[in-house]
Design a protein around this motif. Structure first.
Motif, short mmCIF file in Angstrom:
data_model
loop_
_atom_site.label_atom_id
_atom_site.label_comp_id
_atom_site.label_asym_id
_atom_site.label_seq_id
_atom_site.Cartn_x
_atom_site.Cartn_y
_atom_site.Cartn_z
N LEU A 78 0.89 -1.29 0.12
CA LEU A 78 0.03 -0.06 -0.20
C LEU A 78 0.73 1.33 0.07
CD1 LEU A 78 -2.71 -1.10 2.57
CD2 LEU A 78 -2.64 -1.32 -0.04
N ALA A 79 0.40 2.25 -0.77
CA ALA A 79 1.24 3.54 -0.84
C ALA A 79 1.37 4.25 0.64
CB ALA A 79 0.34 4.47 -1.49
N PRO A 80 2.74 4.75 0.91
CA PRO A 80 3.65 4.96 -0.19
C PRO A 80 4.43 4.08 -0.64
CG PRO A 80 4.30 5.92 1.74
CD PRO A 80 3.07 5.28 2.09
N ASP A 81 4.46 2.86 -0.06
CA ASP A 81 5.19 1.88 -0.52
C ASP A 81 5.16 1.17 -1.74
OD1 ASP A 81 6.86 2.21 2.10
OD2 ASP A 81 5.30 0.95 2.99
N VAL A 82 6.02 0.49 -2.47
CA VAL A 82 5.80 -0.02 -3.92
C VAL A 82 6.45 -1.31 -3.83
CG1 VAL A 82 6.42 0.25 -6.36
CG2 VAL A 82 5.74 2.44 -5.05
N GLY A 83 5.65 -2.19 -4.77
CA GLY A 83 6.08 -3.50 -4.45
C GLY A 83 5.12 -4.66 -4.62
N CYS A 84 5.12 -5.95 -4.52
CA CYS A 84 4.25 -6.91 -4.77
C CYS A 84 4.74 -8.24 -4.06
CB CYS A 84 3.68 -7.10 -6.13
SG CYS A 84 2.18 -8.03 -6.04
N ALA A 85 4.02 -8.86 -3.31
CA ALA A 85 4.33 -10.30 -2.77
C ALA A 85 3.66 -11.08 -3.61
CB ALA A 85 3.90 -10.49 -1.41
N HIS A 86 4.16 -11.98 -4.22
CA HIS A 86 3.38 -13.20 -5.11
C HIS A 86 2.27 -13.78 -4.47
CE1 HIS A 86 2.98 -15.71 -8.70
NE2 HIS A 86 2.80 -16.63 -7.91
N ARG A 87 1.10 -13.69 -5.16
CA ARG A 87 -0.11 -14.20 -4.70
C ARG A 87 -0.40 -15.52 -5.19
NH1 ARG A 87 -5.23 -14.64 -5.95
NH2 ARG A 87 -5.07 -13.84 -7.97
N HIS A 88 -1.13 -16.34 -4.46
CA HIS A 88 -1.46 -17.63 -4.85
C HIS A 88 -3.21 -17.92 -4.51
CE1 HIS A 88 2.73 -19.23 -5.02
NE2 HIS A 88 2.88 -18.22 -4.02
N ALA A 89 -3.65 -18.51 -5.33
CA ALA A 89 -5.13 -18.83 -5.25
C ALA A 89 -5.62 -19.78 -3.88
CB ALA A 89 -5.79 -19.34 -6.60
N ALA A 90 -6.26 -19.15 -3.21
CA ALA A 90 -6.77 -20.07 -1.94
C ALA A 90 -8.28 -19.92 -1.99
CB ALA A 90 -6.10 -19.62 -0.80
N LYS A 91 -8.78 -21.00 -1.24
CA LYS A 91 -10.43 -20.88 -1.10
C LYS A 91 -10.75 -21.87 0.25
CE LYS A 91 -11.39 -24.65 -4.20
NZ LYS A 91 -12.12 -24.99 -5.46
N VAL A 92 -11.91 -21.58 0.55
CA VAL A 92 -12.30 -22.36 1.72
C VAL A 92 -13.66 -22.97 1.35
CG1 VAL A 92 -13.34 -22.51 4.04
CG2 VAL A 92 -11.66 -20.97 3.44
N GLU A 93 -13.80 -24.57 1.47
CA GLU A 93 -14.81 -25.31 0.72
C GLU A 93 -15.16 -26.26 2.03
OE1 GLU A 93 -14.45 -27.09 -3.03
OE2 GLU A 93 -14.77 -25.23 -4.00
N ASN A 94 -16.39 -26.24 2.50
CA ASN A 94 -16.80 -27.31 3.53
C ASN A 94 -15.87 -27.19 4.60
OD1 ASN A 94 -18.91 -28.19 1.88
ND2 ASN A 94 -17.42 -29.33 0.69
N GLY A 95 -15.41 -26.01 5.15
CA GLY A 95 -14.51 -25.97 6.35
C GLY A 95 -13.20 -26.30 5.97
N ARG A 96 -12.61 -26.46 4.76
CA ARG A 96 -11.33 -26.94 4.57
C ARG A 96 -10.65 -25.91 3.67
NH1 ARG A 96 -9.16 -30.76 7.20
NH2 ARG A 96 -7.43 -30.98 5.76
N VAL A 97 -9.13 -25.56 3.92
CA VAL A 97 -8.62 -24.73 3.06
C VAL A 97 -7.93 -25.24 2.01
CG1 VAL A 97 -6.58 -22.93 3.32
CG2 VAL A 97 -8.34 -23.36 5.27
N TYR A 98 -8.07 -24.64 0.72
CA TYR A 98 -7.31 -25.42 -0.49
C TYR A 98 -6.43 -24.17 -1.02
CZ TYR A 98 -10.84 -28.91 -0.21
OH TYR A 98 -11.48 -30.00 0.27
N LEU A 99 -5.28 -24.49 -1.53
CA LEU A 99 -4.41 -23.78 -2.36
C LEU A 99 -3.89 -24.20 -3.69
CD1 LEU A 99 -2.23 -21.54 -1.49
CD2 LEU A 99 -0.69 -23.31 -0.86
N SER A 100 -4.04 -23.18 -4.68
CA SER A 100 -3.50 -23.82 -5.94
C SER A 100 -1.97 -23.33 -5.89
CB SER A 100 -4.46 -23.19 -6.97
OG SER A 100 -3.82 -23.43 -8.27
N LEU A 101 -1.08 -23.76 -6.80
CA LEU A 101 0.31 -23.46 -6.71
C LEU A 101 0.75 -23.20 -8.22
CD1 LEU A 101 1.98 -26.03 -4.46
CD2 LEU A 101 1.25 -23.77 -3.88
N LEU A 102 -0.31 -23.13 -9.04
CA LEU A 102 -0.26 -22.51 -10.29
C LEU A 102 0.23 -21.08 -10.52
CD1 LEU A 102 -3.00 -24.46 -12.18
CD2 LEU A 102 -0.77 -25.15 -11.99
N PRO A 103 1.07 -20.91 -11.51
CA PRO A 103 1.40 -19.34 -11.51
C PRO A 103 0.22 -18.32 -11.93
CG PRO A 103 2.26 -20.44 -13.21
CD PRO A 103 1.76 -21.51 -12.43
#
Length: 103
Positions: A78-103
């Protein structure tokens, strides 16, 4: 997308994070107060601080080293800083956490 079952949502504290091993290093999986989950590389874009150890508030995490504010949804600093941490897709289904490691 290929989704990987990481853990039960209850295994991540509200406003906390869990570290997962990824193909290019650690990934921090964050849980908000509203039980949303987000996943970012566990490295602040400023000086590689461990974001998983930062303070989560709203949809933001504060890096524990120099207090850079990182948007959990985009990974952008967030401003005033500049940069980005790589994001990964994540979701919750039926109380479980899922992660996708695709770019």
């Amino acid at each position: 997308m290929n989704w990987f079952d990481i853990c039960a949502l209850d295994e991540i504290n509200p406003l906390g994070a869990r570290i997962v091993a990824g193909p290019k290093g650690h990934i921090a999986v964050f849980r908000t107060a509203q039980d949303e989950v987000f996943a970012l590389d566990d490295r602040c874009p400023h000086k590689d601080g461990p974001l998983s150890q930062g303070i989560v508030y709203g949809n933001t995490v504060a890096c524990p080293l120099h207090n850079w504010q990182i948007d959990l949804a985009s990974g952008d600093a967030l401003a005033p800083d500049v940069g980005c941490a790589h994001r990964h897709a994540a979701k919750v289904e039926n109380g479980r956490v899922y992660l996708s490691l695709l770019p």
